[in-house]
Design an enzyme around this catalytic site. Structure first.
Site, short mmCIF file in Angstrom:
data_model
loop_
_atom_site.label_atom_id
_atom_site.label_comp_id
_atom_site.label_asym_id
_atom_site.label_seq_id
_atom_site.Cartn_x
_atom_site.Cartn_y
_atom_site.Cartn_z
N HIS A 138 -4.05 -10.39 1.20
CA HIS A 138 -4.24 -9.05 1.70
C HIS A 138 -5.12 -8.32 0.70
O HIS A 138 -4.74 -8.14 -0.45
CB HIS A 138 -2.87 -8.38 1.82
CG HIS A 138 -2.93 -6.99 2.34
ND1 HIS A 138 -2.11 -5.99 1.92
CD2 HIS A 138 -3.75 -6.45 3.26
CE1 HIS A 138 -2.40 -4.88 2.55
NE2 HIS A 138 -3.39 -5.13 3.37
N SER A 155 -0.62 -1.28 0.90
CA SER A 155 -1.16 -0.62 2.09
C SER A 155 -1.28 0.87 1.84
O SER A 155 -0.37 1.49 1.30
CB SER A 155 -0.17 -0.85 3.24
OG SER A 155 -0.78 -1.53 4.26
N VAL A 157 -3.33 2.49 -0.17
CA VAL A 157 -3.73 2.94 -1.50
C VAL A 157 -5.21 3.33 -1.53
O VAL A 157 -5.66 4.04 -2.42
CB VAL A 157 -3.38 1.87 -2.56
CG1 VAL A 157 -4.39 0.75 -2.57
CG2 VAL A 157 -3.24 2.48 -3.95
N GLY A 158 -5.95 2.90 -0.50
CA GLY A 158 -7.35 3.31 -0.38
C GLY A 158 -8.36 2.20 -0.58
O GLY A 158 -9.49 2.44 -0.99
N SER A 160 -9.80 0.17 1.80
CA SER A 160 -10.88 0.21 2.78
C SER A 160 -11.81 1.40 2.53
O SER A 160 -13.03 1.27 2.67
CB SER A 160 -10.31 0.29 4.19
OG SER A 160 -9.50 -0.83 4.44
N ASP A 177 -9.16 -6.18 4.58
CA ASP A 177 -7.74 -6.32 4.90
C ASP A 177 -7.18 -7.73 4.79
O ASP A 177 -6.06 -7.91 4.35
CB ASP A 177 -7.45 -5.79 6.31
CG ASP A 177 -6.43 -4.68 6.25
OD1 ASP A 177 -6.15 -4.23 5.13
OD2 ASP A 177 -5.93 -4.27 7.29
N GLU A 202 -11.41 -0.99 8.77
CA GLU A 202 -10.50 -0.03 9.40
C GLU A 202 -10.26 1.13 8.45
O GLU A 202 -9.83 0.95 7.32
CB GLU A 202 -9.16 -0.69 9.73
CG GLU A 202 -8.24 0.22 10.51
CD GLU A 202 -6.96 0.57 9.77
OE1 GLU A 202 -6.29 1.52 10.19
OE2 GLU A 202 -6.65 -0.08 8.76
N ARG A 243 -6.57 0.67 -22.36
CA ARG A 243 -7.47 1.72 -22.82
C ARG A 243 -8.65 1.13 -23.56
O ARG A 243 -9.61 1.84 -23.85
CB ARG A 243 -6.72 2.68 -23.76
CG ARG A 243 -5.44 3.25 -23.18
CD ARG A 243 -5.75 4.21 -22.06
NE ARG A 243 -6.45 5.38 -22.51
CZ ARG A 243 -5.85 6.54 -22.81
NH1 ARG A 243 -4.55 6.67 -22.69
NH2 ARG A 243 -6.56 7.57 -23.21
#
EC number: 2.7.11.-
Lengths: 311, 85
Positions: A138, A155, A157-158, A160, A177, A202, A243
Site C-alpha cells: 500500500h 490511509s 495521511v496525504g 496521493s 495506492d 484518487e 535531525r
C-alpha cells in the site's frame, strides 16, 4: 507462486505451434531452460522435465544420426506429462518421432527462426521477470529525478495529494495506492501499478483522476526500480525524528533492504518539496557527496583543533 | 489479528460505487484491514487498492483485520459483501 502458461510463450515470442495443441495450457514454474543433450544421448537420471526444453542444431543433428528405433525411444522419453513444451530453434525440421511422441503425450512442440543461444537468453529473461517473487504494498510510487520513491503511510495521511503535487512539479507517477513489486534480481525491486488502475490517482474530494490525460504522457511511467522509501506519519511530539541524517535506516521488501526515511506530517510542511529534496540528496549520497557526513567530519576537526589550542 | 475466508454474494461484485462504500465502511474502524484475492493483497482502506482487485460476485476473499476493534470491523465488512439484494 507465479506461473506462466506455455501459450504465453507462443504469443510473446511468436512461436509456430507444430503439434500438441492440447498441451498449451501447461504451466511453467521455473525460469531455467534445459538443452537435453545428455538426455538424447541416453542419460535421463537427472532429466529436468519441468523445464522448457530447447532443441538446437547440435541436438537435432545428433538425433538424426541415431537409429530409428533408438530415436523413437529417446524422444518419447523427452515428452513427459510434466514437460511444458519443446522448442526447436533455427526453423529446423521436427523429427517425425518427436511429432508422434508429442501427439501421444500432449507436449506442445514449437518452432522459431531464432538461434538457440539467443532464444535461450530471451526466454530466461522473460521467464525470470514473469516468475519473479511478487508482493503488493500500500503506497504511491513516483519517479523523482530518476529515483523511484515509494511513499508509504496510513490511509489519509496525504500520499496521493503529495504525489499530485510532485506530478505538477514535473515528476512522474508510477502507481497510486497499490504497488506491485517484483524481485527482478537480488538487488533490484521493480514496482508497477495493477493494470486496472494505472495512470489513475484518487484525491479525496475530487475522486478518481487520470494523470496521463490531464498532465500528458510525460507525467507517467509504467514501471520503476524502487530506490528509496519515504514513510509519512502524523507528527508525534514524543517521537524522536532524525535531525542529522548520519544514519541510514532500511526496510526489507521481499529479499532486498531499501533505505527508508520517516517524515512527520504537520500542517504547513510542504511534503512534495521535502520529498523532492530527499530524492536529490539520495542521489548526491550515491555519487559520494554526503552533506551530513562532511559536516560531521568538519565538526570533529574543529573540536579537536580547539582542544589543541587549550594545551 | 483475525482472518476469515468470505465468498462475495453482492450481486454486482465490488463495482466502483459498492467498492467506495466498502472502503468507507473499513475506514470507520481503527484496525488495519487487508483483503486478499488470488494471492493479491490490498489495503481495504484504499479505494484504488480494492478496485484494482476487480472483485466479482462469487469471488473468494480472505479478509484479515488487526486492531482493538477487529471483531466489529470483521462483522461489518463481512455483512457488507455477503449481502444479497
Amino acid at each position: 507462486m507465479a506461473k506462466v502458461h506455455t501459450k504465453e510463450l507462443i504469443d510473446k515470442f511468436q512461436l509456430e505451434l507444430v503439434s500438441g495443441e492440447e498441451g498449451i495450457h501447461r504451466t511453467i514454474t521455473t525460469s531455467d531452460i534445459s538443452r537435453p543433450g545428455l538426455e538424447v544421448a541416453g542419460y535421463f537420471t537427472y532429466y529436468p522435465a519441468e523445464r522448457i526444453q530447447l532443441l538446437g542444431k547440435t541436438e537435432l543433428t545428433f538425433i538424426s544420426e541415431m537409429s530409428a528405433e533408438l530415436r523413437k525411444e529417446r524422444l518419447a522419453q523427452l515428452c513427459t506429462d510434466e514437460t511444458p513444451g519443446i522448442i526447436i530453434s533455427r526453423d529446423l525440421e521436427v523429427p517425425n518421432e518427436l511429432l508422434l511422441a508429442s501427439q501421444a503425450s500432449g507436449v506442445p512442440i514449437m518452432r522459431t527462426k531464432m538461434t538457440t543461444t539467443r532464444l535461450s537468453s530471451r526466454l530466461t529473461n522473460y521467464l525470470e521477470s514473469r516468475l519473479a517473487p511478487m508482493t503488493a504494498v500500500h503506497g504511491v510510487l513516483v519517479d523523482i529525478y530518476g529515483i523511484g520513491v515509494l511513499i508509504k503511510g496510513d490511509s489519509g495521511v496525504g500520499k496521493s495529494e503529495t504525489a499530485l503535487e510532485l506530478v505538477k512539479r514535473g515528476h512522474r507517477l508510477v502507481a497510486d495506492d497499490s504497488v506491485e513489486i517484483r524481485q527482478q534480481d537480488e538487488e533490484t525491486l521493480v514496482g508497477s501499478p495493477p493494470e486496472l488502475i494505472q495512470h489513475l490517482l484518487e484525491i479525496r474530494g475530487l475522486g478518481i483522476i487520470n494523470v496521463m490525460t490531464l498532465f500528458g504522457a510525460g507525467a507517467i511511467r509504467n514501471y520503476k526500480k524502487i530506490s528509496l522509501i519515504i514513510h509519512l506519519e502524523t507528527w508525534d511530539s514524543k517521537k524522536v525524528y532524525d535531525r542529522l541524517g548520519l544514519d541510514e535506516e532500511t526496510m526489507r521488501i521481499l529479499e532486498t533492504d531499501v533505505p527508508i526515511l520517516t517524515l512527520p506530517v504537520r500542517p504547513g510542511r510542504n511534503l512534495a518539496v521535502i520529498i523532492e529534496v530527499a530524492a536529490m540528496n539520495f542521489r548526491l549520497k550515491r555519487m559520494g557527496m554526503n552533506a551530513a557526513q562532511q559536516f560531521n567530519d568538519r565538526l570533529t576537526d574543529a573540536i579537536s583543533a580547539s582542544d589543541e589550542e587549550v594545551f | 489479528m483475525i482472518e476469515k475466508k468470505v465468498t462475495v454474494l453482492l450481486k454486482t461484485g465490488l463495482q466502483a460505487r459498492p467498492a467506495a462504500l466498502f472502503v468507507q465502511e473499513a475506514n470507520r474502524y481503527s484496525s488495519t484491514v487487508f483483503v486478499e484475492k488470488d494471492g493479491k493483497k490490498a489495503n481495504a482502506k484504499s479505494i484504488m487498492g480494492i478496485m484494482s482487485l476487480a472483485i466479482r460476485s462469487g469471488a473468494d476473499l480472505t479478509i484479515s483485520v488487526d486492531g482493538h476493534d477487529e471483531a466489529e470491523a470483521m462483522k461489518a465488512l463481512e455483512a457488507f459483501i455477503t449481502e444479497q439484494e
